[in-house]
Design an enzyme around this catalytic site. Sequence first.
Site, PDB file in Angstrom:
ATOM      1  N   ARG A 116       0.561  -1.411  -0.082  1.00 14.87           N
ATOM      2  CA  ARG A 116      -0.672   0.165  -0.124  1.00 14.87           C
ATOM      3  C   ARG A 116       0.864   1.603   0.057  1.00 14.87           C
ATOM      4  O   ARG A 116       0.153   2.427   0.229  1.00 14.87           O
ATOM      5  CB  ARG A 116      -0.971  -0.331   0.767  1.00 14.87           C
ATOM      6  CG  ARG A 116      -2.443  -1.053   1.433  1.00 14.87           C
ATOM      7  CD  ARG A 116      -3.576  -0.626   2.293  1.00 14.87           C
ATOM      8  NE  ARG A 116      -4.454  -1.892   1.769  1.00 14.87           N
ATOM      9  CZ  ARG A 116      -4.189  -2.927   2.305  1.00 14.87           C
ATOM     10  NH1 ARG A 116      -3.388  -2.954   2.846  1.00 14.87           N
ATOM     11  NH2 ARG A 116      -5.310  -3.112   2.305  1.00 14.87           N
ATOM     12  N   LYS A 138       2.708  11.488 -10.787  1.00 17.16           N
ATOM     13  CA  LYS A 138       2.699  10.866 -12.162  1.00 17.16           C
ATOM     14  C   LYS A 138       3.584   9.443 -12.175  1.00 17.16           C
ATOM     15  O   LYS A 138       4.284   9.328 -12.599  1.00 17.16           O
ATOM     16  CB  LYS A 138       1.463  11.301 -13.466  1.00 17.16           C
ATOM     17  CG  LYS A 138       0.946  12.261 -13.925  1.00 17.16           C
ATOM     18  CD  LYS A 138      -0.047  12.357 -15.401  1.00 17.16           C
ATOM     19  CE  LYS A 138      -0.739  12.936 -15.509  1.00 17.16           C
ATOM     20  NZ  LYS A 138      -0.561  13.071 -17.228  1.00 17.16           N
ATOM     21  N   GLU A 180       9.824  18.058 -24.840  1.00 12.57           N
ATOM     22  CA  GLU A 180       8.896  18.396 -23.652  1.00 12.57           C
ATOM     23  C   GLU A 180       9.241  19.544 -23.047  1.00 12.57           C
ATOM     24  O   GLU A 180       8.292  21.224 -22.698  1.00 12.57           O
ATOM     25  CB  GLU A 180       9.302  17.525 -22.700  1.00 12.57           C
ATOM     26  CG  GLU A 180       8.800  15.454 -22.885  1.00 12.57           C
ATOM     27  CD  GLU A 180       7.868  15.348 -22.498  1.00 12.57           C
ATOM     28  OE1 GLU A 180       6.563  16.050 -22.703  1.00 12.57           O
ATOM     29  OE2 GLU A 180       7.558  14.016 -22.609  1.00 12.57           O
ATOM     30  N   LYS A 218       6.203  23.371 -15.256  1.00  9.54           N
ATOM     31  CA  LYS A 218       5.405  22.221 -15.086  1.00  9.54           C
ATOM     32  C   LYS A 218       4.730  22.357 -13.232  1.00  9.54           C
ATOM     33  O   LYS A 218       3.723  21.319 -13.081  1.00  9.54           O
ATOM     34  CB  LYS A 218       6.505  20.752 -15.816  1.00  9.54           C
ATOM     35  CG  LYS A 218       6.030  19.476 -14.803  1.00  9.54           C
ATOM     36  CD  LYS A 218       6.079  18.287 -15.709  1.00  9.54           C
ATOM     37  CE  LYS A 218       4.749  17.217 -14.774  1.00  9.54           C
ATOM     38  NZ  LYS A 218       5.304  15.820 -15.833  1.00  9.54           N
ATOM     39  N   GLU A 228      -5.464  16.379 -12.660  1.00 10.76           N
ATOM     40  CA  GLU A 228      -5.631  16.532 -14.429  1.00 10.76           C
ATOM     41  C   GLU A 228      -7.486  16.984 -13.832  1.00 10.76           C
ATOM     42  O   GLU A 228      -7.776  16.155 -14.915  1.00 10.76           O
ATOM     43  CB  GLU A 228      -4.805  15.313 -14.277  1.00 10.76           C
ATOM     44  CG  GLU A 228      -5.167  16.282 -16.411  1.00 10.76           C
ATOM     45  CD  GLU A 228      -3.862  15.232 -16.900  1.00 10.76           C
ATOM     46  OE1 GLU A 228      -3.068  14.825 -16.462  1.00 10.76           O
ATOM     47  OE2 GLU A 228      -4.647  13.881 -17.520  1.00 10.76           O
ATOM     48  N   ARG A 232      -3.822  20.806 -15.808  1.00  9.71           N
ATOM     49  CA  ARG A 232      -3.205  20.015 -15.644  1.00  9.71           C
ATOM     50  C   ARG A 232      -3.391  19.414 -17.393  1.00  9.71           C
ATOM     51  O   ARG A 232      -2.041  18.981 -17.919  1.00  9.71           O
ATOM     52  CB  ARG A 232      -2.654  19.508 -15.300  1.00  9.71           C
ATOM     53  CG  ARG A 232      -1.090  17.836 -14.227  1.00  9.71           C
ATOM     54  CD  ARG A 232      -1.388  17.424 -13.733  1.00  9.71           C
ATOM     55  NE  ARG A 232      -0.004  16.533 -14.154  1.00  9.71           N
ATOM     56  CZ  ARG A 232       0.048  16.121 -13.473  1.00  9.71           C
ATOM     57  NH1 ARG A 232      -0.048  15.607 -11.760  1.00  9.71           N
ATOM     58  NH2 ARG A 232       1.390  14.881 -13.466  1.00  9.71           N
ATOM     59  N   ASN A 236      -0.829  17.444 -21.525  1.00 10.74           N
ATOM     60  CA  ASN A 236      -0.760  16.688 -22.389  1.00 10.74           C
ATOM     61  C   ASN A 236      -0.644  16.630 -23.972  1.00 10.74           C
ATOM     62  O   ASN A 236      -1.124  15.907 -25.264  1.00 10.74           O
ATOM     63  CB  ASN A 236      -1.724  15.927 -22.711  1.00 10.74           C
ATOM     64  CG  ASN A 236      -1.992  14.652 -21.236  1.00 10.74           C
ATOM     65  OD1 ASN A 236      -1.585  14.373 -20.977  1.00 10.74           O
ATOM     66  ND2 ASN A 236      -3.451  15.286 -20.724  1.00 10.74           N
ATOM     67  N   HIS A 239       0.510  14.987 -26.751  1.00  8.92           N
ATOM     68  CA  HIS A 239       0.143  13.379 -26.144  1.00  8.92           C
ATOM     69  C   HIS A 239      -0.696  13.252 -26.560  1.00  8.92           C
ATOM     70  O   HIS A 239      -1.196  11.233 -26.668  1.00  8.92           O
ATOM     71  CB  HIS A 239      -0.028  13.310 -24.516  1.00  8.92           C
ATOM     72  CG  HIS A 239       1.390  13.421 -24.550  1.00  8.92           C
ATOM     73  ND1 HIS A 239       2.427  14.951 -24.183  1.00  8.92           N
ATOM     74  CD2 HIS A 239       2.565  12.757 -23.448  1.00  8.92           C
ATOM     75  CE1 HIS A 239       3.298  14.729 -23.340  1.00  8.92           C
ATOM     76  NE2 HIS A 239       3.547  14.012 -23.782  1.00  8.92           N
ATOM     77  N   HIS A 243       0.840   9.517 -28.096  1.00  4.95           N
ATOM     78  CA  HIS A 243       1.034   8.442 -27.562  1.00  4.95           C
ATOM     79  C   HIS A 243       0.021   7.210 -28.494  1.00  4.95           C
ATOM     80  O   HIS A 243       0.710   6.094 -28.599  1.00  4.95           O
ATOM     81  CB  HIS A 243       0.036   8.808 -26.619  1.00  4.95           C
ATOM     82  CG  HIS A 243       0.764   8.722 -24.951  1.00  4.95           C
ATOM     83  ND1 HIS A 243       0.085   9.206 -24.654  1.00  4.95           N
ATOM     84  CD2 HIS A 243       1.956   9.079 -25.311  1.00  4.95           C
ATOM     85  CE1 HIS A 243       0.663   9.277 -23.033  1.00  4.95           C
ATOM     86  NE2 HIS A 243       2.356   9.276 -22.981  1.00  4.95           N
TER      87      HIS A 243
HETATM   88  N1  LIG Z   1       5.114  10.880 -15.428  1.00  2.00           N
HETATM   89  C1  LIG Z   1       5.281  12.121 -16.313  1.00  2.00           C
HETATM   90  O1  LIG Z   1       4.837  12.091 -15.650  1.00  2.00           O
HETATM   91  C2  LIG Z   1       6.056  11.511 -17.314  1.00  2.00           C
HETATM   92  C3  LIG Z   1       6.112  12.414 -18.127  1.00  2.00           C
HETATM   93  C4  LIG Z   1       6.639  12.798 -19.348  1.00  2.00           C
HETATM   94  C5  LIG Z   1       6.983  11.601 -19.594  1.00  2.00           C
HETATM   95  N2  LIG Z   1       6.172  10.398 -18.975  1.00  2.00           N
HETATM   96  C6  LIG Z   1       7.326   8.655 -19.579  1.00  2.00           C
HETATM   97  O2  LIG Z   1       9.126   8.993 -19.565  1.00  2.00           O
HETATM   98  C7  LIG Z   1       9.252   7.964 -20.259  1.00  2.00           C
HETATM   99  C8  LIG Z   1      10.337   8.955 -21.424  1.00  2.00           C
HETATM  100  O3  LIG Z   1      11.376   8.529 -20.464  1.00  2.00           O
HETATM  101  P1  LIG Z   1      12.906   9.112 -21.119  1.00  2.00           P
HETATM  102  O4  LIG Z   1      12.734   9.491 -22.444  1.00  2.00           O
HETATM  103  O5  LIG Z   1      13.469   9.216 -19.710  1.00  2.00           O
HETATM  104  O6  LIG Z   1      13.147   7.283 -21.490  1.00  2.00           O
HETATM  105  P2  LIG Z   1      13.896   5.882 -20.991  1.00  2.00           P
HETATM  106  O7  LIG Z   1      13.773   5.925 -19.654  1.00  2.00           O
HETATM  107  O8  LIG Z   1      13.582   4.707 -21.415  1.00  2.00           O
HETATM  108  O9  LIG Z   1      15.593   6.494 -20.974  1.00  2.00           O
HETATM  109  C9  LIG Z   1      16.118   6.481 -22.176  1.00  2.00           C
HETATM  110  C10 LIG Z   1      17.530   5.905 -22.648  1.00  2.00           C
HETATM  111  O10 LIG Z   1      18.993   6.209 -21.506  1.00  2.00           O
HETATM  112  C11 LIG Z   1      19.222   5.787 -20.875  1.00  2.00           C
HETATM  113  N3  LIG Z   1      19.803   6.243 -20.246  1.00  2.00           N
HETATM  114  C12 LIG Z   1      18.720   6.649 -19.013  1.00  2.00           C
HETATM  115  N4  LIG Z   1      19.368   7.660 -17.974  1.00  2.00           N
HETATM  116  C13 LIG Z   1      21.067   7.643 -18.921  1.00  2.00           C
HETATM  117  C14 LIG Z   1      22.334   7.982 -18.660  1.00  2.00           C
HETATM  118  N5  LIG Z   1      22.454   8.549 -17.513  1.00  2.00           N
HETATM  119  N6  LIG Z   1      23.721   7.894 -19.127  1.00  2.00           N
HETATM  120  C15 LIG Z   1      23.579   6.899 -20.327  1.00  2.00           C
HETATM  121  N7  LIG Z   1      22.080   6.336 -20.738  1.00  2.00           N
HETATM  122  C16 LIG Z   1      21.075   6.164 -19.471  1.00  2.00           C
HETATM  123  C17 LIG Z   1      17.693   4.537 -20.865  1.00  2.00           C
HETATM  124  O11 LIG Z   1      18.396   3.425 -20.192  1.00  2.00           O
HETATM  125  C18 LIG Z   1      17.553   4.703 -22.097  1.00  2.00           C
HETATM  126  O12 LIG Z   1      17.597   3.353 -23.154  1.00  2.00           O
HETATM  127  C19 LIG Z   1       8.199   7.620 -20.898  1.00  2.00           C
HETATM  128  O13 LIG Z   1       7.592   6.434 -20.860  1.00  2.00           O
HETATM  129  C20 LIG Z   1       6.976   8.449 -20.830  1.00  2.00           C
HETATM  130  O14 LIG Z   1       5.512   8.315 -20.746  1.00  2.00           O
HETATM  131  C21 LIG Z   1       6.530   9.782 -17.870  1.00  2.00           C
END
Ligand SMILES: NC(=O)c1ccc[n+]([C@@H]2O[C@H](COP(=O)([O-])OP(=O)(O)OC[C@H]3O[C@@H](n4cnc5c(N)ncnc54)[C@H](O)[C@@H]3O)[C@@H](O)[C@H]2O)c1
Length: 354
Positions: A116, A138, A180, A218, A228, A232, A236, A239, A243
Amino acid sequence: MVKINASDYQIELGNLVQSSFSNLLKERYSHSKVVIMVDENTHDNCLEYLLTNFEELKEAEVMLLPNGEENKVMEVCFQVFEALSEYQIGRKDLVINLGGGVVTDMGGFIASIFKRGIDFINIPTTLLSMVDASIGGKTGIDLGPYKNQLGTFTNPKALYIDILFLQTLPAEELMNGYAEMLKHALIADPNYWEELTSITTLDDLVDNDLIKTSIDIKNNIVLNDPKESNDRKKLNFGHTIGHGLEGFFLDKEPISHGYAVGLGMLAESYIAYKRTILQEDKWLDIERVLTSVFPKIEIKESEIPEIIELMKNDKKNFNSEIKGCMLTDIGKCDFDQSYGKKEIEEAIRYLIES
Ligand SMILES: NC(=O)c1ccc[n+]([C@@H]2O[C@H](COP(=O)([O-])OP(=O)(O)OC[C@H]3O[C@@H](n4cnc5c(N)ncnc54)[C@H](O)[C@@H]3O)[C@@H](O)[C@H]2O)c1
């Protein structure tokens, strides 16, 4: 060290070693078990820095998650839940998410429902997770091709952003963060748009002032509307179509979240322009910038219905209408706008490389 108040936690931007991280571990978690979530790349590139600089973590368990969006799924979570049980992790213990958006989304989700809910701290290591994914509470995972269908709104106990981790990030990953950041500018701040679009290389984005502007945009939106219900939804922008594209390519040749959002912003701006809500000069500026960073894509005409079908499962929809944002100017956007099937088709067609 820049400190920013988020709802019930603080964001610290600056050198992690000089941040409150060590004190927090000593004061609040000295009797707790600590689990550090990493993926394969952050295991190789970021973990050592954490372990050598913080002796409080010498007993921490490291949980290695498989890389990539295709692994932001329940099957991986099940394995982690079992491992957490084996380690006898309890309510007073701590999870540290060291990674990009996949690790912070999934690690946050796991921590938020295990027993939980146990505390977690985010240490983002991609530009995208620093400016967006790790902020705002999120957490979530995907369900088949549908993005972020399972999740919670749960804040971390603290968020530490140190651009030092970006030293090992591949250049193409900076583009994902740029998407972003441009989104933040387009929905909220024309001056930020000017700043972001006058950079000469993507490396210029590794800059605490630019990152702080995104965090502020943000964080302020989230503070006013954490669940949201209204404003908020602006976050999106890009997106709804983004998406759909990301989900469509997931079991083919996956495209990155940032690229999908870049194309999504282009297509959604195109809809606003075609409706004459967005003025032509603004559209041309947006088109010039976005197409220079996010190249058009190969999609077959026959695949468009499948992408639209995926969009129907978007969380923002209501009464089976596809809803999204409508850019009215650079720095201004409306939300909860219905998109017609024909105009989405036309916008996706516009994205296809010729
Ligand atoms: N929660 C939210 O509000 C929110 C907002 C925007 C995006 N997201 C989510 O975020 C995700 C995308 O995030 P992302 O682009 O960071 O992707 P990711 O976490 O897959 O990272 C991208 C790549 O970079 C590598 N990596 C990470 N840090 C590194 C470093 N310091 N050195 C070398 N390699 C490194 C990872 O292993 C991966 O291969 C999606 O799933 C998306 O839906 C969430």
